[in-house]
Design an enzyme around this catalytic site. Structure first.
Site, PDB file in Angstrom:
ATOM      1  N   ASP A   1      25.515  -6.036  51.818  1.00  0.00           N
ATOM      2  CA  ASP A   1      24.189  -6.152  50.253  1.00  0.00           C
ATOM      3  C   ASP A   1      24.352  -7.574  49.470  1.00  0.00           C
ATOM      4  O   ASP A   1      25.235  -8.017  50.038  1.00  0.00           O
ATOM      5  CB  ASP A   1      24.693  -4.854  49.976  1.00  0.00           C
ATOM      6  CG  ASP A   1      24.012  -4.344  48.601  1.00  0.00           C
ATOM      7  OD1 ASP A   1      23.152  -4.632  48.529  1.00  0.00           O
ATOM      8  OD2 ASP A   1      24.944  -4.397  47.343  1.00  0.00           O
TER       9      ASP A   1
ATOM     10  N   HIS B   1      18.326 -10.482  37.880  1.00  0.00           N
ATOM     11  CA  HIS B   1      18.951  -9.377  37.682  1.00  0.00           C
ATOM     12  C   HIS B   1      20.624  -9.790  37.636  1.00  0.00           C
ATOM     13  O   HIS B   1      21.442 -10.038  37.067  1.00  0.00           O
ATOM     14  CB  HIS B   1      19.297  -8.231  39.554  1.00  0.00           C
ATOM     15  CG  HIS B   1      20.334  -7.326  39.400  1.00  0.00           C
ATOM     16  ND1 HIS B   1      21.082  -6.807  38.378  1.00  0.00           N
ATOM     17  CD2 HIS B   1      21.579  -7.990  40.540  1.00  0.00           C
ATOM     18  CE1 HIS B   1      21.719  -6.039  39.064  1.00  0.00           C
ATOM     19  NE2 HIS B   1      22.251  -7.142  40.389  1.00  0.00           N
TER      20      HIS B   1
ATOM     21  N   GLU C   1      21.181   1.781  41.610  1.00  0.00           N
ATOM     22  CA  GLU C   1      20.951  -0.252  41.947  1.00  0.00           C
ATOM     23  C   GLU C   1      19.446   0.137  42.630  1.00  0.00           C
ATOM     24  O   GLU C   1      19.361   0.819  44.224  1.00  0.00           O
ATOM     25  CB  GLU C   1      21.634  -0.864  42.692  1.00  0.00           C
ATOM     26  CG  GLU C   1      22.470  -1.208  41.771  1.00  0.00           C
ATOM     27  CD  GLU C   1      23.897  -2.322  42.534  1.00  0.00           C
ATOM     28  OE1 GLU C   1      24.743  -2.967  41.735  1.00  0.00           O
ATOM     29  OE2 GLU C   1      23.854  -2.207  43.941  1.00  0.00           O
TER      30      GLU C   1
ATOM     31  N   GLU D   1      16.469  -1.050  45.207  1.00  0.00           N
ATOM     32  CA  GLU D   1      16.869  -1.836  47.014  1.00  0.00           C
ATOM     33  C   GLU D   1      16.102  -1.824  47.402  1.00  0.00           C
ATOM     34  O   GLU D   1      15.219  -0.494  47.566  1.00  0.00           O
ATOM     35  CB  GLU D   1      18.201  -1.923  46.758  1.00  0.00           C
ATOM     36  CG  GLU D   1      19.296  -2.464  46.152  1.00  0.00           C
ATOM     37  CD  GLU D   1      20.604  -2.999  46.731  1.00  0.00           C
ATOM     38  OE1 GLU D   1      20.002  -3.114  47.837  1.00  0.00           O
ATOM     39  OE2 GLU D   1      21.447  -2.979  46.165  1.00  0.00           O
TER      40      GLU D   1
ATOM     41  N   ASP E   1      21.735   1.577  45.784  1.00  0.00           N
ATOM     42  CA  ASP E   1      23.212   1.056  46.521  1.00  0.00           C
ATOM     43  C   ASP E   1      23.896   1.747  45.010  1.00  0.00           C
ATOM     44  O   ASP E   1      23.400   1.324  44.273  1.00  0.00           O
ATOM     45  CB  ASP E   1      23.424  -0.034  46.646  1.00  0.00           C
ATOM     46  CG  ASP E   1      24.560  -0.605  47.202  1.00  0.00           C
ATOM     47  OD1 ASP E   1      25.633   0.681  47.700  1.00  0.00           O
ATOM     48  OD2 ASP E   1      25.188  -1.986  47.078  1.00  0.00           O
TER      49      ASP E   1
ATOM     50  N   ARG F   1      30.067   0.985  37.719  1.00  0.00           N
ATOM     51  CA  ARG F   1      30.995  -0.184  36.965  1.00  0.00           C
ATOM     52  C   ARG F   1      32.089  -0.018  36.728  1.00  0.00           C
ATOM     53  O   ARG F   1      32.449  -1.277  36.927  1.00  0.00           O
ATOM     54  CB  ARG F   1      29.537  -0.378  36.739  1.00  0.00           C
ATOM     55  CG  ARG F   1      27.937  -0.589  36.531  1.00  0.00           C
ATOM     56  CD  ARG F   1      27.659  -1.052  37.475  1.00  0.00           C
ATOM     57  NE  ARG F   1      25.775  -1.069  37.723  1.00  0.00           N
ATOM     58  CZ  ARG F   1      25.672  -1.658  38.578  1.00  0.00           C
ATOM     59  NH1 ARG F   1      26.476  -2.641  38.886  1.00  0.00           N
ATOM     60  NH2 ARG F   1      24.201  -2.396  39.063  1.00  0.00           N
TER      61      ARG F   1
ATOM     62  N   GLN G   1      34.429  -0.907  40.021  1.00  0.00           N
ATOM     63  CA  GLN G   1      34.349  -2.492  40.025  1.00  0.00           C
ATOM     64  C   GLN G   1      34.367  -3.600  39.229  1.00  0.00           C
ATOM     65  O   GLN G   1      35.106  -4.909  39.311  1.00  0.00           O
ATOM     66  CB  GLN G   1      32.360  -2.758  40.197  1.00  0.00           C
ATOM     67  CG  GLN G   1      31.998  -3.946  40.865  1.00  0.00           C
ATOM     68  CD  GLN G   1      30.498  -3.760  40.871  1.00  0.00           C
ATOM     69  OE1 GLN G   1      29.881  -3.131  40.945  1.00  0.00           O
ATOM     70  NE2 GLN G   1      30.099  -5.187  41.389  1.00  0.00           N
TER      71      GLN G   1
ATOM     72  N   LYS H   1      31.486   0.273  45.499  1.00  0.00           N
ATOM     73  CA  LYS H   1      30.127   0.560  46.465  1.00  0.00           C
ATOM     74  C   LYS H   1      29.977   1.445  47.762  1.00  0.00           C
ATOM     75  O   LYS H   1      28.875   1.464  48.215  1.00  0.00           O
ATOM     76  CB  LYS H   1      30.156  -0.718  46.786  1.00  0.00           C
ATOM     77  CG  LYS H   1      29.228  -1.745  45.786  1.00  0.00           C
ATOM     78  CD  LYS H   1      28.223  -1.730  44.404  1.00  0.00           C
ATOM     79  CE  LYS H   1      27.900  -2.494  43.814  1.00  0.00           C
ATOM     80  NZ  LYS H   1      26.288  -2.522  43.577  1.00  0.00           N
TER      81      LYS H   1
ATOM     82  N   THR I   1      25.657   4.744  49.653  1.00  0.00           N
ATOM     83  CA  THR I   1      24.197   3.812  50.151  1.00  0.00           C
ATOM     84  C   THR I   1      22.983   5.437  50.546  1.00  0.00           C
ATOM     85  O   THR I   1      23.247   5.290  51.478  1.00  0.00           O
ATOM     86  CB  THR I   1      24.463   2.917  50.387  1.00  0.00           C
ATOM     87  OG1 THR I   1      25.506   2.332  50.472  1.00  0.00           O
ATOM     88  CG2 THR I   1      23.059   2.230  50.711  1.00  0.00           C
TER      89      THR I   1
ATOM     90  N   GLU J   1      21.010  -3.022  33.133  1.00  0.00           N
ATOM     91  CA  GLU J   1      20.751  -4.179  33.279  1.00  0.00           C
ATOM     92  C   GLU J   1      19.702  -3.022  32.140  1.00  0.00           C
ATOM     93  O   GLU J   1      19.602  -3.372  30.789  1.00  0.00           O
ATOM     94  CB  GLU J   1      19.452  -4.205  33.657  1.00  0.00           C
ATOM     95  CG  GLU J   1      20.301  -5.257  34.914  1.00  0.00           C
ATOM     96  CD  GLU J   1      19.707  -5.731  36.068  1.00  0.00           C
ATOM     97  OE1 GLU J   1      18.874  -6.729  35.372  1.00  0.00           O
ATOM     98  OE2 GLU J   1      19.765  -4.963  36.970  1.00  0.00           O
TER      99      GLU J   1
END
Length: 425
Positions: A134, A141, A207, A209, A241, A245, A248, A261, A265, A371
């Site tokens: 990834d 971002h 996420e 992607e 993905d 948070r 992480q 993570k 996915t 975000e």
């Protein structure tokens, strides 16, 4: 390279294919499906799936004269044949489904066996993922996340404008669209906590992607140019993905993401080929600093790919929470792959490269709840009047993507969706 397969004047004789928002004749994405029997490879055409195992057995397509490759539960045997076989097969299928080659159109019995209504089919993982990497290729971002945690003056790491940053993920938990996602457990530690605790993730995120699928392997010790890397990419999928948070933020120092993570996915079931996307190539954003030579591209390798994210609470209506475009990615998939091999790392058929979260310049074009809700401070409104700072159990995420421009037929990716289930303590 554009050819007759991109001609917007051509249409398929298959019912419902002409004008289909995703799967017109000019697309022909590959996937793996079953209809109460064994999984095999097919291509989407309108509201049908062309059964390539049946066409191969009938001799209408034969990518490898010595063995069959479509009577398989993954695209890997076909991808391993390389670009000449990919192109020849695309042209053969385009002529069969476009009617210039009448052997399928003029054989009703064969057509009835080979054209499976998509509504009757179950879609599976389209390829066996060899490895998963990834990246972090959206400047917008990276700037947003860096601003939240380090301040605007130190948003981008010193290396970011020079190098495609990435980490090695877990191929074992890449799953196809429609797979439920169990909320992960992990170590959590708030800013005021004296010690960590083991608990369900409280800040679950998506996420948005784009994933590049590698179809040409490279040997250990070999370095790919950006041109060689671009030619090695078989196609692209949509990719979510999922991210924990709070797990992480506690674990990522000093080696980066791990459990946050590794749990899931999701990818779309259809692989849209690089060949189908030729009319939608665009130049990358202007470079803030010169790139090192091995990352310089001689061709426009970004994609003008529109993307949306819908979020629906349990039992509720969906609302589109993000609209963006992948054309603004600072590093293309070709640059990511070239960098991946720069140290001599061997690449495999079925390697998956995630672009990293795709975010645009405005708030409504950001590709994660981190975000969109600015780390929980401005929750995102949903269709039922509730809001989300992060994902709740029962929420369903649906990502969609398509390429569309004047003078070309719209090429769709379909969707990739998943529903959040409660943690399993």
């Amino acid at each position: 390279m554009r050819d007759e397969t991109h001609d917007p004047a051509r249409a398929s004789w298959v019912e419902g294919a002409a004008g289909h928002p995703d799967f017109a004749l000019q697309n022909l994405p590959y996937g793996v499906f079953s209809a109460g029997d064994a999984p095999r490879v097919g291509v989407a055409i309108g509201d049908h799936i062309a059964d390539l195992a049946t066409l191969e057995a009938a001799g209408l397509v034969r990518p490898d004269p010595d063995r069959t490759v479509f009577d398989a539960a993954a695209l890997n045997p076909f991808m391993a044949l390389g670009p000449p076989a990919w192109l020849a097969t695309r042209r053969a299928l385009s002529r069969l489904l476009g009617g210039e080659d009448g052997r399928l159109k003029d054989d009703p019995a064969l057509a009835a066996r080979a054209l499976v209504p998509a509504a009757r089919a179950r879609l599976h993982m389209p390829f066996a993922v060899a490895e998963y990497t990834d990246f972090y290729a959206s400047r917008e971002h990276a700037t947003n996340v860096g601003t939240m945690f380090r301040g605007a003056d130190h948003a981008l790491p010193a290396n970011w404008l020079h190098i495609p940053i990435g980490y090695n993920g877990r191929a074992s938990t890449v799953v196809v669209s429609g797979t439920d996602i169990v909320r992960p457990m992990g170590q959590l530690k708030g800013a005021r906590d004296r010690a960590p605790r083991f608990a369900p993730c409280e800040r679950l995120d998506f996420e948005l992607e784009v994933g590049a699928v590698v179809g040409v392997p490279s040997a250990m010790g070999t370095r790919l140019t950006t041109a060689e890397a671009d030619a090695a990419i078989f196609g692209y999928v949509l990719l979510n993905d999922w991210s924990a948070r709070d797990i992480q933020v506690w674990e990522y120092v000093p080696l980066g993401p791990f459990q946050a993570k590794a749990f899931a996915t999701s990818i779309s079931p259809w692989v849209v080929t690089a060949a189908a996307l030729e009319p939608f190539r665009v130049a990358p954003p202007e470079r803030a600093v010169p790139l090192l030579g091995y990352l310089v591209e001689e061709t426009p390798n970004n994609l003008d790919l529109s993307l949306t994210v819908d979020l629906a609470p349990a039992g509720g209506a969906a609302r589109t929470v993000s609209r963006t475009n992948a054309r603004g990615l600072y590093f293309s998939a070709a640059q990511q792959l070239a960098h991946h091999s720069a140290c001599g790392c061997a690449m495999r058929v079925g390697d998956l490269l995630g672009s990293g979260t795709v975010s645009g310049p405005e708030a409504g074009s950001w590709g994660s709840l981190l975000e969109l809700g600015w780390n929980g401070t401005t929750p995102v409104p949903l269709a039922d009047g509730t809001t989300r700072a992060f994902l709740e159990d029962g929420d369903t995420l649906t990502l969609r993507g398509w390429c569309e421009r004047e003078g070309a037929v719209r090429i769709g990716f379909g969707a990739v969706g998943g529903t959040v289930l409660p943690a399993r303590p």
